[in-house]
Design a protein around this motif. Structure first.
Motif, PDB file in Angstrom:
ATOM      1  N   ASP A  24       0.850  -1.190   0.000  1.00  0.00           N
ATOM      2  CA  ASP A  24       0.000   0.000   0.000  1.00  0.00           C
ATOM      3  C   ASP A  24       0.887   1.241   0.000  1.00  0.00           C
ATOM      4  O   ASP A  24       1.537   1.547   1.008  1.00  0.00           O
ATOM      5  CB  ASP A  24      -0.926   0.002   1.223  1.00  0.00           C
ATOM      6  CG  ASP A  24      -1.926   1.152   1.195  1.00  0.00           C
ATOM      7  OD1 ASP A  24      -1.879   1.965   0.258  1.00  0.00           O
ATOM      8  OD2 ASP A  24      -2.752   1.235   2.133  1.00  0.00           O
ATOM      9  N   ARG A  25       0.926   1.946  -1.121  1.00  0.00           N
ATOM     10  CA  ARG A  25       1.765   3.141  -1.209  1.00  0.00           C
ATOM     11  C   ARG A  25       1.263   4.251  -0.285  1.00  0.00           C
ATOM     12  O   ARG A  25       2.057   5.041   0.223  1.00  0.00           O
ATOM     13  CB  ARG A  25       1.818   3.649  -2.652  1.00  0.00           C
ATOM     14  CG  ARG A  25       2.642   2.786  -3.583  1.00  0.00           C
ATOM     15  CD  ARG A  25       2.969   3.532  -4.863  1.00  0.00           C
ATOM     16  NE  ARG A  25       3.884   2.775  -5.701  1.00  0.00           N
ATOM     17  CZ  ARG A  25       4.554   3.291  -6.723  1.00  0.00           C
ATOM     18  NH1 ARG A  25       4.395   4.573  -7.032  1.00  0.00           N
ATOM     19  NH2 ARG A  25       5.378   2.558  -7.439  1.00  0.00           N
ATOM     20  N   SER A  26      -0.046   4.347  -0.111  1.00  0.00           N
ATOM     21  CA  SER A  26      -0.578   5.389   0.770  1.00  0.00           C
ATOM     22  C   SER A  26      -0.116   5.166   2.202  1.00  0.00           C
ATOM     23  O   SER A  26       0.124   6.129   2.944  1.00  0.00           O
ATOM     24  CB  SER A  26      -2.106   5.417   0.692  1.00  0.00           C
ATOM     25  OG  SER A  26      -2.661   4.191   1.137  1.00  0.00           O
ATOM     26  N   ALA A  27       0.017   3.892   2.611  1.00  0.00           N
ATOM     27  CA  ALA A  27       0.518   3.597   3.954  1.00  0.00           C
ATOM     28  C   ALA A  27       1.974   4.024   4.092  1.00  0.00           C
ATOM     29  O   ALA A  27       2.399   4.497   5.154  1.00  0.00           O
ATOM     30  CB  ALA A  27       0.373   2.103   4.262  1.00  0.00           C
ATOM     31  N   LEU A  28       2.742   3.869   3.015  1.00  0.00           N
ATOM     32  CA  LEU A  28       4.135   4.331   3.036  1.00  0.00           C
ATOM     33  C   LEU A  28       4.188   5.842   3.182  1.00  0.00           C
ATOM     34  O   LEU A  28       5.012   6.379   3.940  1.00  0.00           O
ATOM     35  CB  LEU A  28       4.844   3.889   1.759  1.00  0.00           C
ATOM     36  CG  LEU A  28       6.297   4.362   1.600  1.00  0.00           C
ATOM     37  CD1 LEU A  28       7.168   3.845   2.738  1.00  0.00           C
ATOM     38  CD2 LEU A  28       6.859   3.925   0.249  1.00  0.00           C
ATOM     39  N   ALA A  29       3.310   6.560   2.461  1.00  0.00           N
ATOM     40  CA  ALA A  29       3.272   8.022   2.587  1.00  0.00           C
ATOM     41  C   ALA A  29       2.910   8.438   4.006  1.00  0.00           C
ATOM     42  O   ALA A  29       3.444   9.423   4.538  1.00  0.00           O
ATOM     43  CB  ALA A  29       2.276   8.605   1.584  1.00  0.00           C
ATOM     44  N   THR A  30       2.004   7.685   4.646  1.00  0.00           N
ATOM     45  CA  THR A  30       1.641   7.986   6.041  1.00  0.00           C
ATOM     46  C   THR A  30       2.834   7.805   6.957  1.00  0.00           C
ATOM     47  O   THR A  30       3.071   8.621   7.865  1.00  0.00           O
ATOM     48  CB  THR A  30       0.482   7.073   6.490  1.00  0.00           C
ATOM     49  OG1 THR A  30      -0.639   7.276   5.629  1.00  0.00           O
ATOM     50  CG2 THR A  30       0.082   7.386   7.920  1.00  0.00           C
ATOM     51  N   ARG A  44       3.003  19.212   4.163  1.00  0.00           N
ATOM     52  CA  ARG A  44       1.631  18.886   3.806  1.00  0.00           C
ATOM     53  C   ARG A  44       1.494  17.436   3.357  1.00  0.00           C
ATOM     54  O   ARG A  44       2.377  16.890   2.692  1.00  0.00           O
ATOM     55  CB  ARG A  44       1.147  19.818   2.699  1.00  0.00           C
ATOM     56  CG  ARG A  44       0.767  21.181   3.176  1.00  0.00           C
ATOM     57  CD  ARG A  44       0.464  22.130   2.037  1.00  0.00           C
ATOM     58  NE  ARG A  44      -0.230  21.536   0.904  1.00  0.00           N
ATOM     59  CZ  ARG A  44      -0.656  22.247  -0.140  1.00  0.00           C
ATOM     60  NH1 ARG A  44      -0.462  23.566  -0.162  1.00  0.00           N
ATOM     61  NH2 ARG A  44      -1.282  21.666  -1.138  1.00  0.00           N
ATOM     62  N   ASP A  45       0.358  16.826   3.693  1.00  0.00           N
ATOM     63  CA  ASP A  45       0.133  15.423   3.352  1.00  0.00           C
ATOM     64  C   ASP A  45       0.160  15.191   1.846  1.00  0.00           C
ATOM     65  O   ASP A  45       0.697  14.178   1.369  1.00  0.00           O
ATOM     66  CB  ASP A  45      -1.210  14.948   3.927  1.00  0.00           C
ATOM     67  CG  ASP A  45      -1.193  14.860   5.443  1.00  0.00           C
ATOM     68  OD1 ASP A  45      -0.087  14.831   6.018  1.00  0.00           O
ATOM     69  OD2 ASP A  45      -2.287  14.831   6.049  1.00  0.00           O
ATOM     70  N   ASP A  46      -0.430  16.106   1.069  1.00  0.00           N
ATOM     71  CA  ASP A  46      -0.452  15.889  -0.374  1.00  0.00           C
ATOM     72  C   ASP A  46       0.937  16.018  -0.989  1.00  0.00           C
ATOM     73  O   ASP A  46       1.261  15.335  -1.968  1.00  0.00           O
ATOM     74  CB  ASP A  46      -1.434  16.849  -1.053  1.00  0.00           C
ATOM     75  CG  ASP A  46      -1.193  18.307  -0.674  1.00  0.00           C
ATOM     76  OD1 ASP A  46      -0.339  18.568   0.202  1.00  0.00           O
ATOM     77  OD2 ASP A  46      -1.867  19.187  -1.232  1.00  0.00           O
ATOM     78  N   VAL A  47       1.787  16.880  -0.401  1.00  0.00           N
ATOM     79  CA  VAL A  47       3.166  16.988  -0.880  1.00  0.00           C
ATOM     80  C   VAL A  47       3.933  15.711  -0.551  1.00  0.00           C
ATOM     81  O   VAL A  47       4.687  15.182  -1.383  1.00  0.00           O
ATOM     82  CB  VAL A  47       3.858  18.218  -0.261  1.00  0.00           C
ATOM     83  CG1 VAL A  47       5.340  18.250  -0.629  1.00  0.00           C
ATOM     84  CG2 VAL A  47       3.175  19.498  -0.712  1.00  0.00           C
ATOM     85  N   ILE A  48       3.742  15.204   0.668  1.00  0.00           N
ATOM     86  CA  ILE A  48       4.395  13.955   1.061  1.00  0.00           C
ATOM     87  C   ILE A  48       3.969  12.823   0.129  1.00  0.00           C
ATOM     88  O   ILE A  48       4.797  12.021  -0.329  1.00  0.00           O
ATOM     89  CB  ILE A  48       4.041  13.601   2.518  1.00  0.00           C
ATOM     90  CG1 ILE A  48       4.736  14.570   3.482  1.00  0.00           C
ATOM     91  CG2 ILE A  48       4.440  12.165   2.847  1.00  0.00           C
ATOM     92  CD1 ILE A  48       6.239  14.418   3.518  1.00  0.00           C
ATOM     93  N   ALA A  49       2.676  12.732  -0.161  1.00  0.00           N
ATOM     94  CA  ALA A  49       2.178  11.664  -1.026  1.00  0.00           C
ATOM     95  C   ALA A  49       2.788  11.763  -2.419  1.00  0.00           C
ATOM     96  O   ALA A  49       3.188  10.750  -3.015  1.00  0.00           O
ATOM     97  CB  ALA A  49       0.650  11.721  -1.102  1.00  0.00           C
ATOM     98  N   GLU A  50       2.881  12.977  -2.963  1.00  0.00           N
ATOM     99  CA  GLU A  50       3.430  13.163  -4.302  1.00  0.00           C
ATOM    100  C   GLU A  50       4.908  12.782  -4.359  1.00  0.00           C
ATOM    101  O   GLU A  50       5.348  12.057  -5.258  1.00  0.00           O
ATOM    102  CB  GLU A  50       3.253  14.619  -4.735  1.00  0.00           C
ATOM    103  CG  GLU A  50       3.782  14.938  -6.124  1.00  0.00           C
ATOM    104  CD  GLU A  50       3.033  14.210  -7.214  1.00  0.00           C
ATOM    105  OE1 GLU A  50       3.656  13.905  -8.256  1.00  0.00           O
ATOM    106  OE2 GLU A  50       1.826  13.927  -7.035  1.00  0.00           O
TER     107      GLU A  50
END
Length: 867
Positions: free
Chosen positions: A460-466, A476-482
């Protein structure tokens, strides 16, 4: 230099620093290396000021993980509720959700190691005075004790009356009584229950969303003062009159006090506390599968970079005016190479980063002057900057001759040290950040660190971003995710991540902090050698003029086949097809039939080539070169062959690099304008003609044409994709040709020199008695110049005046000093203090503090100016 704010150091911070051991203080200095920038802090008082510098604290706070910020928030809350008194550890723990004392102590030690929080001898926790302004996670507002004094006495009495209180006396007495009343959450909730439903809804929204809100029409009014009798009892007016919000009559905004926020959030409200990083979901993965996939993708990445550079050798890659490679060029390369857009984008950037591609002006061809209409103004127009393109650099050939493992290591290190993410959404990042940012280094290091702690495959890539966001919660969360997604995609294309698992090469990079990765480190060498060991070095040649490589092709094998054949398919196996055009392409690079047959035979699995392929190679060689094309910037033609021979041999025309292609025809490497000028300078009388033989009137050239020999912009040697750098060229030397000041270079070298935290800790803890009288220093306020005049006696004149002014404001200044032996030396000094006997100064020449006798100091004059 480090400039402290004109403030007193926190006595509690100084006392804590004095109690530290050498190792503990060295740890603080290692985490806050900027506080050791010369001039070094003289003593612990000055160190405390530097540790409390807002800019310094902001940098380190941005790097703290989430539990550190959560603990800071809890300490601030407990401090505010205690009237500004440092809270006990138990009070802080009580405000954190399901917090264990051991976890809190561990996080507190981490804050102490950064000089941001500490515990005194009585067990109370103190925050660095600058931290409170930097960390505001939950927006609980300011305490009543800070907000109520903004009201007038009459307004405070109105609030007290609304609460059913009768308070008399001075304003502070009223404030104190109201603070006590609002400090009881039961009082606040009981009064809140008496408000209307609309008022309760709005106040609850403010309590949870944040303390600051606009006094919009929904809140009851848009102008006026809520304490005035003519205001109707709207939700906003009720809230202000009962002390639930403090209003700003000029900004029409309200602020809900801390006590109100806590009461409305309920007795069970606690601040979140996440001492452990969120779990990362992984699944088991066989090491053999990871190794095989990593090898295949790494070899393909190397092959893509080589293919991109070879593509540029025949088709230069155009650059945008902004200096980037456009999407149209990327699409053309992608289509030609049969790769994906992400592969091409990353390969182009790595080729640029590795200096395998360089910029070159686009050849504009014929430089005839533009035709002008009659009657038009002859005003000279500014010439546009020449277009640029990417071509292989001189470094590509020797790089290509290196072993595959060496080339792959250089590409991986170049990517690791890259300052941006080529596959990230640059438009999005540019909309978030005004200028260049260093987040990519930080984020991709965290991504690799998180993956290195797991042996399974990421699901799960979103879990890695978390998980990454837990390490850098201020981003910011969206910057981290990108950035996380871009990092993972790029790492997967390079074989650093395979099947969702960090490969051995990726783990080798984690062991080296960026940008200090050694391309020849033993662990990286071993890991990359394994990646290239599985590459196929032979191909199967068929009578249908094809070559097939099963598995991953070695980079040298793929490069040789790409030169002489066209790729047809890729996957578990890669096939190439030989055609007359592809073989001609190999001859165009300098190969011969004998060499090409020998090279292809050496990579054949059965050490021989099919007869049809050998026939085709020999046939193409017979026809290759039967027609020649010569590049010429200009052509010299004359009916007199003797005159043409004379011009070709003329020494003064050697710079034109003339070549005789026929008895009456010469070609030149210089443009038409330069060739005409050179011929005329040599005594000839040439005329310019068009291709159809008609003459060009040179009178127009004087008004319209710019000589082609005009100085072209000099390349900075660095190219960016995505148009990130508008300053693409340097337009020549600066107007001021003065030699650089050696003092500036000295200061720069001193400030960039690494510092030893342990040695500084020993120096600071073993410091001499404090200097009693400080007379100058960066950031000091006025009134110092008279003190300097007293120190230097009645010395006057422009040199002394300038010396005094520069020292007063902490500007490094050259002086002449006469020592005890009668020797005279020139010293660059700053940061002056006076102890009643001598000046203590920072000497940039020796990088240390020195004591100087006042009577032996003189200004150093240079043509009337002090250096």
């Amino acid at each position: 230099m480090f400039h402290s704010h004109p403030q007193e150091a926190d006595p509690q911070l100084i006392a804590w620093l004095r109690r530290l051991s050498t190792d503990d203080l060295a740890q603080v200095l290692a985490h806050r290396a900027d506080v050791l920038v010369p001039p070094w802090p003289r003593d612990l008082d000055q160190l405390a000021l530097r540790l409390s510098e807002p800019k310094s604290a902001a940098v380190v706070i941005d790097q703290l993980p989430l539990p550190c910020l959560e603990l800071i928030d809890a300490i601030r809350l407990a401090t505010d509720l205690g009237g500004g008194t440092a809270p006990a550890s138990a009070d802080v723990v009580g405000w954190l959700d399901r917090a264990l004392p051991g976890d809190v102590e561990s996080v507190l030690r981490q804050l102490a190691a950064h000089g941001l929080a500490w515990t005194d001898n009585g067990g109370r926790i103190h925050l660095n005075q600058v931290v409170g302004d930097e960390v505001k996670l939950h927006n609980l507002g300011s305490p009543m004790a800070e907000l109520l004094p903004r009201f007038t006495v009459e307004e405070l009495k109105q609030i007290a009356a609304a609460l059913g209180l009768s308070i008399a006396g001075r304003k502070q007495n009223i404030v104190d009584r109201l603070v006590v009343w609002f400090g009881r959450a039961g009082n606040v909730r009981h009064l809140f229950a008496q408000a209307t439903a609309d008022t309760r809804e709005i106040l609850e929204e403010i309590a949870w969303r944040g303390p600051n809100s606009d006094l919009t029409p929904r809140f009851g009014y848009t102008s006026g003062y809520p304490h005035r009798a003519d205001q109707s009892m709207s939700p906003g007016v009720w809230a202000v009159r009962h002390g639930f919000v403090v209003y700003d009559a000029y900004e029409y905004t309200s602020h809900m006090p801390l006590e109100i926020c806590l009461a409305l959030r309920g007795p069970d409200f606690r601040l979140p506390f996440t001492p452990n990083r969120p779990a990362l979901p992984v699944t088991p993965m066989e090491p053999q599968q990871v190794s095989a996939e990593a090898s295949a993708t790494a070899l393909r990445a190397l092959d893509r970079v080589v293919s991109v550079v070879e593509y540029a050798s025949t088709t230069p890659i155009p650059l945008l005016k902004s200096g980037g490679v456009g999407t149209r060029a990327i699409s053309a390369i992608t289509k030609k190479l049969g790769s994906s857009t992400p592969e091409t984008t990353l390969a182009v950037e790595l080729a640029i980063q590795g200096l395998l591609l360089e910029r070159q002006p686009v050849d504009s061809g014929d430089d005839q002057p533009p035709s002008r209409r009659k009657g038009r103004s002859r005003k000279r127009r500014a010439e546009p900057e020449p277009a640029q393109q990417l071509v292989p650099s001189a470094a590509f050939a020797p790089w290509q001759a290196m072993p595959s493992s060496t080339r792959l290591r250089s590409l991986l290190v170049d990517w690791w040290n890259l300052g941006w993410a080529p596959l990230a959404d640059q438009k999005f990042l540019n909309s978030v950040f005004d200028g260049p940012h260093g987040l990519f280094h930080e984020v991709h290091g965290i991504v690799f660190q998180v993956l290195s702690e797991h042996d399974g495959a990421l699901t799960d890539r979103s879990a890695l971003a978390t998980s990454v966001g837990w390490h850098v919660p201020r981003i910011r969360d969206d910057v981290i995710a990108e950035l996380t997604n871009a990092t993972l995609t790029e790492a997967s294309l390079l074989g650093l991540v395979a099947a969702g698992v960090l490969s051995d090469a990726g783990r080798a990079l984690v062991a080296h902090p960026s940008p200090a990765v050694d391309v020849n480190s033993s662990d990286l060498v071993d890991a990359v050698d394994v990646l290239v060991a599985g590459a196929r070095t032979t191909a199967l040649f068929g009578t249908d003029l094809t070559a097939v490589v099963t598995g991953s092709a070695d980079a040298d094998l793929a490069s040789l086949l790409d030169q002489a054949a066209d790729r047809e398919s890729q996957g578990a196996a890669t096939s190439w097809r030989f055609t007359p055009a592809s073989i001609r392409r190999a001859f165009d690079t300098g190969s011969t039939a004998q060499k090409l047959i020998g090279d292809l035979t050496s990579i054949s699995a059965n050490h021989e080539l099919p007869q049809p392929l050998v026939y085709m190679i020999n046939d193409v060689e017979r026809r290759h070169g039967e027609v020649s094309v010569i590049h010429a910037a200009s052509v010299i033609v004359s009916a007199d062959s003797t005159l043409v021979t004379e011009i070709a041999a003329h020494r003064r025309l050697a710079k034109l690099q003339l070549g005789q292609v026929a008895p009456t025809v010469l070609v030149a490497s210089s443009g038409v304008s330069d060739t005409l000028e050179a011929l005329r300078s040599a005594g000839y009388v040439p005329v310019q003609k068009r291709v159809d033989g008609s003459a060009v009137l040179s009178v127009e050239r004087a008004a319209d044409a710019t000589p082609s020999s005009a100085a072209a912009p000099r390349s900075t040697g660095k190219v960016y994709m995505g148009g990130r750098d508008a300053s693409f060229t340097e337009l020549g030397p600066p107007l001021d040709d003065a030699e650089p000041d050696p003092d500036d270079d000295l200061i720069r070298r001193q400030m960039e020199a690494p510092q030893d935290p342990v040695e500084h800790a020993k120096r600071l803890l073993g410091e001499p008695p404090e200097v009693e009288t400080a007379v100058a220093g960066p950031g000091r306020s006025g009134g110092i110049r008279p003190a300097f005049r007293d120190l230097f006696g009645k010395s006057s004149g422009p040199d002394w005046t300038q010396l005094i002014i520069r020292l007063q404001y902490g500007v490094p200044t050259r002086i002449t000093y006469h020592d005890d032996d009668g020797q005279t030396s020139s010293l660059l000094i700053s940061d002056v203090t006076y102890d009643g006997e001598a000046l203590e100064v920072w000497c940039w020449d020796t990088a240390d503090y020195r004591r100087l006798d006042l009577s032996r100091i003189e200004p150093l004059s240079t043509s009337g100016d002090v250096r």
